[in-house]
Design an enzyme around this catalytic site. Structure first.
Site, PDB file in Angstrom:
ATOM      1  N   CYS A 185      35.067  39.695  33.693  1.00  0.00           N
ATOM      2  CA  CYS A 185      33.983  38.580  34.340  1.00  0.00           C
ATOM      3  C   CYS A 185      32.972  39.363  33.678  1.00  0.00           C
ATOM      4  O   CYS A 185      32.776  40.129  32.645  1.00  0.00           O
ATOM      5  CB  CYS A 185      34.125  38.724  35.786  1.00  0.00           C
ATOM      6  SG  CYS A 185      33.931  40.421  36.477  1.00  0.00           S
TER       7      CYS A 185
HETATM    8  O1  LIG Z   1      31.759  42.427  38.074  1.00  0.00           O
HETATM    9  P1  LIG Z   1      31.246  41.066  38.331  1.00  0.00           P
HETATM   10  O2  LIG Z   1      31.690  40.077  39.185  1.00  0.00           O
HETATM   11  O3  LIG Z   1      30.721  40.415  36.992  1.00  0.00           O
HETATM   12  O4  LIG Z   1      29.807  41.707  39.244  1.00  0.00           O
HETATM   13  C1  LIG Z   1      28.856  40.702  39.587  1.00  0.00           C
HETATM   14  C2  LIG Z   1      29.075  40.045  40.841  1.00  0.00           C
HETATM   15  O5  LIG Z   1      30.136  39.248  40.904  1.00  0.00           O
HETATM   16  C3  LIG Z   1      27.910  39.293  41.446  1.00  0.00           C
HETATM   17  O6  LIG Z   1      28.362  38.812  42.677  1.00  0.00           O
HETATM   18  C4  LIG Z   1      26.752  40.071  41.591  1.00  0.00           C
HETATM   19  O7  LIG Z   1      25.648  39.392  42.042  1.00  0.00           O
HETATM   20  C5  LIG Z   1      26.231  40.914  40.404  1.00  0.00           C
HETATM   21  O8  LIG Z   1      26.016  39.640  39.444  1.00  0.00           O
HETATM   22  C6  LIG Z   1      27.534  41.576  39.770  1.00  0.00           C
HETATM   23  O9  LIG Z   1      27.228  41.782  38.370  1.00  0.00           O
HETATM   24  P2  LIG Z   1      26.748  42.997  37.874  1.00  0.00           P
HETATM   25  O10 LIG Z   1      26.693  43.012  36.354  1.00  0.00           O
HETATM   26  O11 LIG Z   1      25.332  43.385  38.342  1.00  0.00           O
HETATM   27  O12 LIG Z   1      27.504  44.299  38.510  1.00  0.00           O
END
Ligand SMILES: O=P(O)(O)O[C@H]1[C@H](O)[C@@H](O)[C@H](O)[C@H](O)[C@@H]1OP(=O)(O)O
Length: 985
Positions: free
Chosen positions: A903
């Site tokens: 993701c």
């Molecule tokens: O590992 P991810 O799912 O890409 O992490 C996202 C998460 O799903 C989302 O809910 C949160 O708001 C953040 O955007 C997370 O991405 P980060 O890259 O900030 O860890």
């Protein structure tokens, strides 16, 4: 006696002895079949027998004492042998021996009894915190935690405790267990219930492999129940020993099993279904690239109420950095060569010369930026992964985000072990450059459309992406084939020198084949046409239009045709024959053919002459020999012809290189700056994708080196590399997906090759990348013994193909928006296109290999049917249809492929998906009791490797989701209460 291994004494029933010695690290490993802990005796010198025995005497093991006399004799023998073979070394004897007890794998499970105050009506929701006591520093290090078991005084925890291979535990390691009552999971309010400590030695020595310890209040005054610590081996629950207690677990009513009596321990001989001894923890291969493992263990019940053991191991991969660094170096080399080729174009008219200068300057900037990045990367030591919070760091832009391997190993009663691997990685994307204008897929197609306009403005010919790719391919073929032909020509001369007809024939055959390949690669209309265009760009070339001035008629005429770019065809633009001899290109080729034919004729003649000399000559042939020129020294005869061939090849190479360089100059000139930025973006995304692919390939290969069917599949067809992506087709993540799509598709340009490693040193086992942008080859070295056992085709270096496929289904709240108000066409297009690739792969696999060679799975549905269902799901318009991902993953595993899950950060959504996939495998392949499905999922999400992944990335043990977001998630992708929340990620 070999000198490469540590000395080893293995005491089995018949007291077998294996004794080797390494001068730098002499050692004895003493193993007891009875199950007593191994002793690992290490010494800096191999000769101090008396000290060894003294150390052995001190070892606190009953079994050892009883065998000491026997050991003494063995060790004396070994020492004599060692001394006889070992040269005196400086400082020998100074350090003396070190006795390190080597423990068997220590894994234990926990349960509590009669927790809390019986007078209170409320039964606790308990969890146990496991800490390691540092007795010297009087400090505690939190190690792990169990899941929360709700509403019972007698909880049995499914999450156990295990230690990675190299974790420094010994018999005297003390473990503290603290039991908490977790009042409200979402708030994580917990109150202390009691604690206890024990030593690992106590557990190992206990007769029943189990300790029952009283839990004490903080002042130690009162007892508040007991903790049962039992070693986790394979366990069967005996009939009548199981108490079924219903408790509320994970918000669901679940029958829960508490086994009051000790579980019957039955140790199984575990074979691995997919794994081999080469991919076990601590094997030299695994140690070479996989680092910092995090290990977890669980026990879950099967449908027939038996315990299965499930181990999770997550590791970093040194290739996260190693592959990008190699690739950046190759990018720099390639661009430097391109600059050189541009300079070698020779004199150009001022218009073209200015464009060339601009392009060279731009390449120069890219090179220095890549060099800076490389310098920064070379400064980094330590961690082998890029955390999610560094995803937009400029100097880390080539490094994949949060790349980890994850293996689930399942040990079930009466079954062989099975291993399931997945690589988790953030979507390969250019975060530093951002996604304001989309990602590569969109940017590249938009740019292609604009390039036509730019080419007109710059008075360039428009070359389609296929033509520029062809130009690069020709340059790449030149780089490979010219030196090869030269070497083969030299070999022919050597054969001639030896006057060996067989060698000569063989050398000629390969030389002819490669020359034919050379003709095939370079004799192309594109080269011919571009030669004319280059001629027209030389100073002094006169046409109606002045250089640098746009000529409408030219523009109109210079459109590409189906056969390739057509240079200016207007009557006035065609150079006179005195200026440009169009047939010259055909003549240089004719010369190559002629010179090769001369060599063939000469070789025939020499061989004929040789035959005639050996056979009694008939009148006719004798006359021939007399009249023909005597062949004399073969080498002398062949030499001038070989020189001519090499010269003719050089002539072709010179023209083709210039012509193709000119094509690329035109492409680059009308691409500045956008095209070159895009090239950088593509370099970055590809680097991340390649690092992940190599990591997955290596892991898959290590697991399969003893599997004949897999190896056959590998060299006959190649492997599927299936990327699952959970990105949303909304806002910034569309851009990420567009980057990822191109990055994954570019992996088609990669092949693997297995080589024999120089040694088993980790440094010699690192994969090596070679090639240039249009085609990369990754050489994966394997230790001698492993390499030797491979099929001949692989040993001979046959290129091994990978077929990358990508399936995407967005699952979060952004995807809800995309589905309601946005556009999900990119997801549909990607899934459809990649489905076709997967189908094609399946077809060629079934054409070449009997499908019964594929791994056996419990799930009986046949592959064809699974593929059909996948196809139908892709066609069906269904929101957040995660079944596409499940089916694609299943098909990939059934096809022996490499699984990836992604993701944005491979941290939150990826963790949900990986744990779900693991539990689905336990359910479908290992008869996980359905009542345990959600509990297993919760255990893995709450205290498993993935929450450790979150911790490693953001230093906080919470998935970055909020309630609102989770409402948009498909049901099984929601983590348990208390494990998510607002975090600073
Ligand atoms: O590992 P991810 O799912 O890409 O992490 C996202 C998460 O799903 C989302 O809910 C949160 O708001 C953040 O955007 C997370 O991405 P980060 O890259 O900030 O860890």
């Amino acid at each position: 006696m070999q000198r490469s291994e540590p000395a080893e004494v293995v005491i089995l029933e018949r007291c077998d002895v294996v004794a080797n010695n390494d001068e730098d690290n002499a050692a004895l490993v003493i193993k007891f079949e009875s199950g007593e802990c191994d002793l690992y005796l290490r010494a800096l010198t191999p000769c101090d027998c008396a000290s060894w025995i003294a150390a052995l005497r001190e070892a606190d093991s009953e079994g050892l004492r009883s065998r000491i006399q026997h050991l003494r004799r063995l060790i004396m023998d070994i020492t004599e042998s060692v001394e006889a073979h070992s040269p005196e070394r400086e400082g020998a004897g100074a350090a003396g021996p070190v006795l390190v007890p080597k423990l068997p794998k220590v894994e234990f499970g926990l349960a509590c009894r009669e927790l809390g105050d019986p007078a209170q009506e409320r039964k606790p929701n308990s969890a146990v915190q496991i800490s390691i006591v540092n007795t010297q520093e009087h400090s505690l290090a939190a190690y792990s935690c169990t899941e929360i078991v709700e509403g019972t005084r007698d909880p049995l925890f499914l999450t156990g405790v295990t230690f990675p291979q190299d974790y420094p535990i010994g018999e005297d390691t003390r473990v503290k267990l603290t039991v908490y009552d977790v009042k409200d999971k979402s708030q994580e309010t917990r109150s202390f219930l009691g604690y206890t400590t024990f030593s690992i030695g106590d557990l190992l020595k206990s007769k029943e492999q189990q300790l029952t310890l009283s839990l004490r209040t903080s002042d130690g005054a009162d007892t508040v129940g007991a903790v049962v610590v039992s070693r986790l081996k394979m366990g069967e629950i005996e009939d009548g020993e199981v108490d079924h207690i219903t408790a509320d677990a994970g918000g669901q009513k679940m029958p829960k099993v508490y086994n009051k009596k000790r579980e019957k321990q039955c140790t199984l001989v575990c074979e691995s279904l997919h794994g081999t001894s080469n991919d076990k923890d601590g094997s030299p291969l695994m140690n070479a690239v996989f680092k910092n493992p995090v290990c977890k263990v669980y026990r879950f019940q099967t449908v027939d109420c038996k315990w299965m053991l499930v181990r999770e191991q997550m590791a970093e991969c040194t290739l996260s950095f190693n592959i990008p660094k190699q690739l950046i170096t190759l990018y720099i080399q390639e661009d430097m060569q391109r600059i050189q080729e541009l300079k070698d174009l020779g004199e150009l008219s001022p218009h073209w010369d200015n464009l060339r200068k601009e392009v060279i300057a731009h390449y120069g900037q890219v090179i220095s930026s890549y060099q800076e990045t490389l310098t920064e990367l070379n400064k980094l030591t330590g961690s082998s992964f890029k955390p999610s919070c560094s995803k937009s760091e400029k100097y880390l832009e080539f490094i994949p985000i949060n790349l980890h391997t994850q293996r689930m190993q399942v040990t079930c009663p009466k079954k062989t072990d099975a291993c399931y691997d997945v690589v988790t990685v953030g979507a390969p994307a250019a975060h530093y450059q951002g996604f304001k204008n989309g990602g590569l897929q969109r940017l590249l197609s938009r740019f292609e459309a604009e390039k036509k306009t730019f080419s007109t403005a710059y008075q360039c010919i428009y070359y389609s992406p296929e033509h520029t790719a062809k130009a690069r391919e020709v340059l790449s073929s030149i780089g490979q084939l010219q030196p090869l032909i030269s070497t083969l020509a030299d070999q022919l001369m050597q054969a001639a020198q030896q006057r060996s007809p067989d060698l000569l024939k063989g050398a000629l055959k390969t030389l002819s084949d490669k020359t034919e390949q050379f003709v095939h690669a370079l004799k192309d209309e594109l080269v011919k046409n571009a030669l004319l265009a280059l001629h027209m760009a030389r100073p002094g070339y006169v046409t109606d239009s002045q250089p640098g001035v746009c000529n409408n008629v030219q523009k109109k005429e210079a459109r590409p045709t189906e056969d390739g770019p057509v240079p200016l065809t207007r009557q006035d633009s065609i150079p006179h024959h005195s200026e440009y001899d169009e047939e010259e290109w055909d003549r240089v080729w004719a010369n190559v053919a002629k010179s090769l034919n001369c060599i063939i004729a000469m070789v025939d003649r020499l061989q004929e002459h040789d035959n005639n000399n050996q056979e009694p000559a008939s009148d006719q042939t004798l006359a021939d020999v007399i009249t023909s020129h005597s062949p004399g020294d073969w080498q002398e005869q062949i030499y001038p012809l070989v020189v001519t061939l090499k010269d003719c090849v050089t002539e072709v190479v010179d023209r083709a290189t210039k012509s193709m360089t000119f094509v690329l100059l035109q492409e680059a000139a009308c691409s500045i700056p956008q095209g070159l930025f895009l090239k950088q973006r593509r370099d970055i995304v590809f680097s991340q994708a390649l690092a992940a692919l190599v990591c997955g390939f290596v892991m898959r290969l290590y697991a399969g080196v003893e599997d004949k069917g897999f190896l056959q599949q590998l060299h006959l067809v190649g492997l599927i590399a299936q990327f699952e992506s959970l990105l949303s087709t909304y806002s910034e993540e569309i851009g990420m997906l567009e980057d990822m799509e191109v990055g994954i598709s570019d992996l088609q340009r990669v092949t693997f090759k297995i080589t024999e490693a120089k040694s088993d040193d980790p440094g010699d086992l690192q994969p090596i990348v070679s090639g240039r942008r249009e085609y990369y080859r990754v050489a994966v070295p394997l230790p001698h013994a492993v390499f030797e056992a491979l099929p001949e085709e692989i040993k001979e270096g046959k290129p091994l193909q990978v077929y990358p496929v990508l399936f995407n289904v967005g699952i979060n709240q952004q995807q809800t928006l995309a589905e309601r108000f946005g556009d999900i066409s990119s997801q549909e297009r990607i899934n459809q296109k990649n489905f076709e690739t997967l189908e094609g792969y399946y077809k060629s696999l079934s054409d070449k290999i009997p499908l019964q060679y594929l791994p056996c799975f419990q799930t009986q549905t046949d592959l064809k049917e699974l593929l059909e269902t996948l196809g139908q799901n892709i066609m069906t318009k269904k929101r957040k249809n995660v079944e596409i991902l499940w089916l694609a993953g299943t098909v990939c595993r059934r096809l022996n492929g490499i699984r990836f899950t992604s993701c944005k950060s491979a941290k939150d959504r990826t963790s949900m998906s990986v744990t779900l996939e693991q539990c689905a495998l336990l359910r479908d392949e290992h008869e996980l009791n359905k009542d345990y499905f959600v509990r297993a999922l919760d255990c893995m999400r709450r205290e498993g490797c993935r929450i450790e992944n979150v911790q490693k990335n953001i230093k906080c043990r919470k998935y970055a989701f909020n309630m609102l977001q989770l409402m948009a998630f498909p049901k099984f992708y929601r983590p348990p209460e208390g494990t998510y929340g607002k975090v600073d990620s």
